[in-house]
Write an enzyme that holds these catalytic residues in place. Structure first.
Site, PDB file in Angstrom:
ATOM      1  N   ASP A   1       0.846  -1.200   0.000  1.00 37.23           N
ATOM      2  CA  ASP A   1       0.000   0.000   0.000  1.00 37.23           C
ATOM      3  C   ASP A   1       0.876   1.243   0.000  1.00 37.23           C
ATOM      4  O   ASP A   1       0.667   2.169   0.770  1.00 37.23           O
ATOM      5  CB  ASP A   1      -0.939  -0.017   1.212  1.00 37.23           C
ATOM      6  CG  ASP A   1      -2.072   1.002   1.083  1.00 37.23           C
ATOM      7  OD1 ASP A   1      -2.170   1.648   0.013  1.00 37.23           O
ATOM      8  OD2 ASP A   1      -2.838   1.165   2.043  1.00 37.23           O
TER       9      ASP A   1
ATOM     10  N   ARG B   1       0.241   9.084   0.765  1.00 38.60           N
ATOM     11  CA  ARG B   1      -0.523   9.246   2.020  1.00 38.60           C
ATOM     12  C   ARG B   1       0.056   8.376   3.140  1.00 38.60           C
ATOM     13  O   ARG B   1      -0.174   8.631   4.314  1.00 38.60           O
ATOM     14  CB  ARG B   1      -2.005   8.907   1.796  1.00 38.60           C
ATOM     15  CG  ARG B   1      -2.223   7.463   1.385  1.00 38.60           C
ATOM     16  CD  ARG B   1      -3.670   7.058   1.149  1.00 38.60           C
ATOM     17  NE  ARG B   1      -3.676   5.711   0.572  1.00 38.60           N
ATOM     18  CZ  ARG B   1      -3.578   5.450  -0.712  1.00 38.60           C
ATOM     19  NH1 ARG B   1      -3.476   6.435  -1.580  1.00 38.60           N
ATOM     20  NH2 ARG B   1      -3.574   4.199  -1.143  1.00 38.60           N
ATOM     21  N   ASN B   2       0.800   7.330   2.748  1.00 38.55           N
ATOM     22  CA  ASN B   2       1.422   6.453   3.748  1.00 38.55           C
ATOM     23  C   ASN B   2       2.896   6.757   3.973  1.00 38.55           C
ATOM     24  O   ASN B   2       3.640   5.923   4.470  1.00 38.55           O
ATOM     25  CB  ASN B   2       1.251   4.982   3.346  1.00 38.55           C
ATOM     26  CG  ASN B   2      -0.166   4.511   3.575  1.00 38.55           C
ATOM     27  OD1 ASN B   2      -0.858   5.037   4.450  1.00 38.55           O
ATOM     28  ND2 ASN B   2      -0.621   3.553   2.792  1.00 38.55           N
TER      29      ASN B   2
ATOM     30  N   ASP C   1       2.970   2.360   7.974  1.00 38.25           N
ATOM     31  CA  ASP C   1       1.941   1.356   7.691  1.00 38.25           C
ATOM     32  C   ASP C   1       2.468   0.185   6.890  1.00 38.25           C
ATOM     33  O   ASP C   1       1.834  -0.270   5.948  1.00 38.25           O
ATOM     34  CB  ASP C   1       0.763   1.984   6.911  1.00 38.25           C
ATOM     35  CG  ASP C   1      -0.150   2.739   7.859  1.00 38.25           C
ATOM     36  OD1 ASP C   1      -0.025   2.528   9.083  1.00 38.25           O
ATOM     37  OD2 ASP C   1      -0.975   3.533   7.397  1.00 38.25           O
TER      38      ASP C   1
END
Length: 445
Positions: free
Chosen positions: A308, A312-313, A326
């Site tokens: 992922d 945003r991570n 994450d």
């Protein structure tokens, strides 16, 4: 003993009467090695909780071990799943006051039963699940089983005796015990929670203070999710790299709290969107791209797949270093639910056949490069998810963002090779980005 700077270690005993220049610590304290070239048999360390620095005798500490990833590791070792009442009774033999277990209710699916041994008998309390809460007596309500067991271990409430001794399910190991033995269990009383800084899919994230250190705390209330996150956490205990968000430890209280370093500048998308071209120059953009690439190269070397990777991570620290976050959780939670796959970032083979690999991470990294050099724009602007899927499958690739260096755009394109084996490794990407960086700093002089 050769300790590298950045190694975390656990004190084996107390050292209260420190000589000048030495560090004061107690048994079980976590210390981080700062400098090993001081004097023989000693190194300079920083106390993880007081922040003080000083000399430590290397024989007084042991390295903080990574947790073994163990499917038996459980936040609820007393939970026996679907067993009948008579089975529960036979497990709670020989009788012992306060010996207990929790099982699923056979008669009332969705509810649970707390079985407690008291004065030679086993009492069964039905735990009713209503309005997203659990209750035995309609007086006390709990978010989850962990919360409930914690309460009745300290208060008798309306049951016959306080819970004294969990009857562990065969093969289950207490996560609390294992975390505490390896030095990863933190003390809830030393944590002060501050403002909410984000709602994740699985729980809220708060700013906090842990003994003088600014931290971020991810709180997970649902016990099933908490159990899955426990696996993420065991992965995180193995990883130490300057471009990965660092795990400080775990608190078990009404669920699971994962405590990490605080990244004050938030995630990379918002960082770029709120500042824009006038504030962030292309050398800084390249720096972010390299940061992420180095973190991913480290995960690649550990044979870990992120699944992922997206801006945003990626979080930005006080001193503007980008770090990947994450990682680890993505293995268990996302795939069963392919609806939730982030389509614009996911490689074609991962969307179609759920084939995730370092090479599908490289594809996502290409999209992340595009996000960086477009200052946080949404990829595939104005296209629906269905369109993105079909057109990418048919060979469509995004145009270069405005003013993006040609060298960087060509890297995006090789990350988006249809065949995974044609995509570069993160190691290769890092070398190319470093060359790009040298070129750019020549021209910007």
């Amino acid at each position: 003993m050769s300790w590298a700077a950045g190694t975390q270690c656990v004190a084996k005993g107390d050292h209260r009467k420190a000589k000048p220049g030495e560090l004061v610590y107690h048994k079980g304290d976590i210390l981080t090695v700062v400098d090993t070239s001081t004097r023989k048999g000693y190194f300079k360390a920083r106390h993880n909780t007081t922040g003080e620095e000083g000399l430590v005798n290397s024989t007084n500490v042991r390295e903080r071990e990574a947790l073994r990833v163990d499917p038996g590791l459980s936040l609820m070792p007393w939970f026996h799943g679907n067993i009948s009442g008579p089975e529960a009774v036979s497990k709670l033999q020989p009788p012992e006051d306060g010996l207990f277990l929790v099982r699923e209710s056979v008669r009332h699916p969705g509810d649970y039963v707390l079985c407690v041994s008291v004065s030679g008998q086993v009492v069964h309390y039905r735990v009713i699940y209503q309005d997203n809460k659990l209750t035995i007596d309609n007086a006390e309500h709990f978010y989850n089983l962990i919360d409930m067991i914690e309460f009745y271990s300290e208060n008798k409430g309306s049951i016959a005796t306080t819970l004294l001794k969990p009857k562990q399910k065969h093969g289950a190991k207490s996560a609390e015990l294992e975390l505490s033995k390896s030095g990863w269990l933190l003390d809830i009383t030393k944590l002060t929670l501050g403002e909410n800084i984000g709602e994740g899919e699985f729980g809220a994230v708060y700013k906090g203070d842990y003994m003088g250190q600014r931290v971020a705390v991810k709180t997970i209330k649902c016990d099933v999710t908490a159990q899955a996150f426990l696996q993420e956490t065991t992965v995180m205990t193995k990883l130490q790299h300057k471009n990965l968000v660092r795990l400080l430890g775990v608190i078990l209280h009404k669920g699971l709290h994962i405590v990490t370093e605080l990244m004050t500048k938030g995630n990379l998308v918002n960082f770029l969107r709120t500042r824009g071209r006038s504030v962030v120059n292309s050398v800084q953009l390249l720096r972010f791209a390299l940061d992420v690439c180095e973190g991913m190269e480290y995960l690649e070397s550990k044979k870990l797949v992120h699944r992922d990777l997206a801006a945003r991570n990626v979080l930005v620290s006080d001193d503007s270093v980008a770090k990947v976050s994450d990682f680890g959780l993505t293995k268990d939670l996302k795939v069963s639910d392919s609806v939730k796959l982030p389509i614009k970032w996911t490689a074609p083979e991962a969307l179609k056949k759920e084939k995730f690999s370092t090479k599908s991470d490289v594809w996502s990294y290409g999209v992340l490069l595009w996000e960086i050099f477009s200052y946080g724009r949404q990829p595939y602007p104005k296209m629906s998810l269905q369109e993105v899927k079909e057109r990418v499958e048919g060979g469509y690739r995004m145009e270069a963002p405005e003013d993006c260096p040609a060298g960087v755009y060509s890297l995006m394109r090789i990350c988006w090779e249809q065949e995974p084996r044609k995509r570069p490794t993160f190691h290769k990407l890092r070398e190319k980005l470093e060359q790009e960086m040298q070129e750019m700093s020549k021209h910007s002089r």
